[in-house]
Design an enzyme around this catalytic site. Sequence first.
Site, PDB file in Angstrom:
ATOM      1  N   ARG B  56       0.808  -1.222   0.000  1.00  0.00           N
ATOM      2  CA  ARG B  56       0.000   0.000   0.000  1.00  0.00           C
ATOM      3  C   ARG B  56       0.837   1.266   0.000  1.00  0.00           C
ATOM      4  O   ARG B  56       0.590   2.193  -0.760  1.00  0.00           O
ATOM      5  CB  ARG B  56      -0.952   0.009   1.194  1.00  0.00           C
ATOM      6  CG  ARG B  56      -2.228  -0.764   0.973  1.00  0.00           C
ATOM      7  CD  ARG B  56      -2.844  -1.136   2.302  1.00  0.00           C
ATOM      8  NE  ARG B  56      -1.951  -2.051   2.993  1.00  0.00           N
ATOM      9  CZ  ARG B  56      -1.901  -3.351   2.720  1.00  0.00           C
ATOM     10  NH1 ARG B  56      -2.728  -3.874   1.847  1.00  0.00           N
ATOM     11  NH2 ARG B  56      -1.049  -4.129   3.324  1.00  0.00           N
ATOM     12  N   THR B  57       1.815   1.328   0.883  1.00  0.00           N
ATOM     13  CA  THR B  57       2.593   2.573   1.001  1.00  0.00           C
ATOM     14  C   THR B  57       3.311   2.861  -0.318  1.00  0.00           C
ATOM     15  O   THR B  57       3.223   3.966  -0.860  1.00  0.00           O
ATOM     16  CB  THR B  57       3.610   2.464   2.163  1.00  0.00           C
ATOM     17  OG1 THR B  57       2.889   2.142   3.354  1.00  0.00           O
ATOM     18  CG2 THR B  57       4.356   3.759   2.365  1.00  0.00           C
ATOM     19  N   LYS B  85      26.331  -5.213  -2.240  1.00  0.00           N
ATOM     20  CA  LYS B  85      27.790  -5.006  -2.139  1.00  0.00           C
ATOM     21  C   LYS B  85      28.150  -4.385  -0.803  1.00  0.00           C
ATOM     22  O   LYS B  85      29.302  -4.051  -0.554  1.00  0.00           O
ATOM     23  CB  LYS B  85      28.265  -4.101  -3.281  1.00  0.00           C
ATOM     24  CG  LYS B  85      28.066  -4.704  -4.657  1.00  0.00           C
ATOM     25  CD  LYS B  85      28.460  -3.714  -5.727  1.00  0.00           C
ATOM     26  CE  LYS B  85      28.028  -4.183  -7.098  1.00  0.00           C
ATOM     27  NZ  LYS B  85      27.991  -3.089  -8.064  1.00  0.00           N
ATOM     28  N   ARG B 106      11.627   3.258   3.216  1.00  0.00           N
ATOM     29  CA  ARG B 106      11.262   2.299   4.268  1.00  0.00           C
ATOM     30  C   ARG B 106      12.503   1.460   4.552  1.00  0.00           C
ATOM     31  O   ARG B 106      13.120   0.930   3.625  1.00  0.00           O
ATOM     32  CB  ARG B 106      10.108   1.396   3.860  1.00  0.00           C
ATOM     33  CG  ARG B 106       9.863   0.295   4.916  1.00  0.00           C
ATOM     34  CD  ARG B 106       8.601  -0.480   4.673  1.00  0.00           C
ATOM     35  NE  ARG B 106       7.427   0.337   4.933  1.00  0.00           N
ATOM     36  CZ  ARG B 106       6.171  -0.126   4.851  1.00  0.00           C
ATOM     37  NH1 ARG B 106       5.955  -1.384   4.514  1.00  0.00           N
ATOM     38  NH2 ARG B 106       5.156   0.672   5.100  1.00  0.00           N
ATOM     39  N   HIS B 134       5.664   5.818  11.242  1.00  0.00           N
ATOM     40  CA  HIS B 134       5.074   5.652   9.920  1.00  0.00           C
ATOM     41  C   HIS B 134       4.067   6.791   9.760  1.00  0.00           C
ATOM     42  O   HIS B 134       2.864   6.579   9.767  1.00  0.00           O
ATOM     43  CB  HIS B 134       4.390   4.276   9.856  1.00  0.00           C
ATOM     44  CG  HIS B 134       3.983   3.852   8.474  1.00  0.00           C
ATOM     45  ND1 HIS B 134       4.289   4.576   7.351  1.00  0.00           N
ATOM     46  CD2 HIS B 134       3.279   2.775   8.046  1.00  0.00           C
ATOM     47  CE1 HIS B 134       3.797   3.952   6.292  1.00  0.00           C
ATOM     48  NE2 HIS B 134       3.180   2.860   6.684  1.00  0.00           N
TER      49      HIS B 134
END
Lengths: 154, 307
Positions: B56-57, B85, B106, B134
């Site tokens: 959703r985000t 890496k 995120r 959030h």
Amino acid sequence: MSAEKELRVRPIRNGTVIDRILAGQAMNVLKILRIKGAYSEVVTMAMNVPSKALGQKDIVKIENRELEEKELDKISLISPGATINIIRDFEVADKYQVELPEMVEGMVKCINPNCISNTKEPVTSKFEVKKDPVQLRCIYCENIIMENIAEHLL
Amino acid sequence: MRFKRRHIISMKDFTREEIDYILDRAAKLEPLARGGRSDLLAGKILALLFYEPSTRTRMSFETAMLRLGGSVLNLGSKEATSIVKGETLADMIRVVSTYSDAIVQRHPSEGSALMAAEFSSVPIINGGDGAGHHPTQTLLDLYTIRKESHLDNLDIAIVGDLKYGRTVHSLTYALSLYGANITLVSPPQLNMPDQIKADLKARGARVSETENLEEVLDSIDVLYMTRIQKERFPDPTEYKKVAGAYKITTEHLGNVRDNMIIMHPLPRVNEIDSFVDTSSHARYFEQSFYGVPIRMALLTIVMGVEV
């Protein structure tokens, strides 16, 4: 009593007397000052000394050394009432109480293993300091350290 | 109003006035979010740095940017990037901020968004930092409550994992700015931490606690359900018992207020029976949609575009 007193507070020519340390914290003060077995100067430590104001207190005397600001800040975190006596040529040249800083950087490790300050990222730990009692709030993850602060000192 | 902060890191950075400003702007943009396209952010690029899964985000930010005429850069899978890496987030941010006009991030570590803001030359929007914040979820929750119910004199019950749930902590904090009457409903092992409760009360919220969901149902305007995660319970039978006690079915809806709404940040597991979806109280899919106008509003704000 006088002989006992003399033993405890034998004057030093030059150096620092850290007085009114919270009873039980003297060893942690030595740890902050990185004083270990191989240290060359005379160091005297007294624990659980009777005190009118505190009930009991610890004292640390270090000859030929004056403390750096970072060391004073660390001592303030574990013993906010400690006093510093700077001794020069047997005289008390300066005397003051340690002062809790509002913010400490790079001095304390966050207790949260998942905090960004505990990763390989190029970031220095930063904590806001609250008084009475001392509380450290990580500015990154907001976790609060309230107990055993000495264990988390870097 | 001039926004003081470029970065969107935590709800704690916002005043009520700033939240209202964002919600007002989202309301203006909602018709566009429902289907349309504008040139408000034409020529602008949004980078999406998702180090953890998101549906959703991530997708609602993409939709928001596309509706506003902008473009999106996606990190793609970790395997295809320099993360494998061993590149630090700090370096990644320094680089990607030269490619884009804003970054949505995120990352699994708490505080990662704040750190990213220290290294970025463009605004950082926190799309979740571990168990931390959030903020865009909270803003869309507030938008949903304002639109589908009311923010003033609100009676809300928040149900589920109140100990670890990051959305719940941010939401209750924001609701305290509106003086909400908050009832916390959870099993004892998932109670909200005392410190957060004390904080909420100090900020003006009325907070009470119960284990019993049924006793609060007839006296609330909003029922905010959250997922109870299985992994929080060492004993699977205990989990089953708890999960069963915090499940909403149509049978619970008999005595509720007519205009009571049910919200959920999704994904749900089985906290809300699917028969509830068609009731007049269900709002969780609308809530999910409101992520688009809220994120459109935030994107225009951080990119300094007037609407």
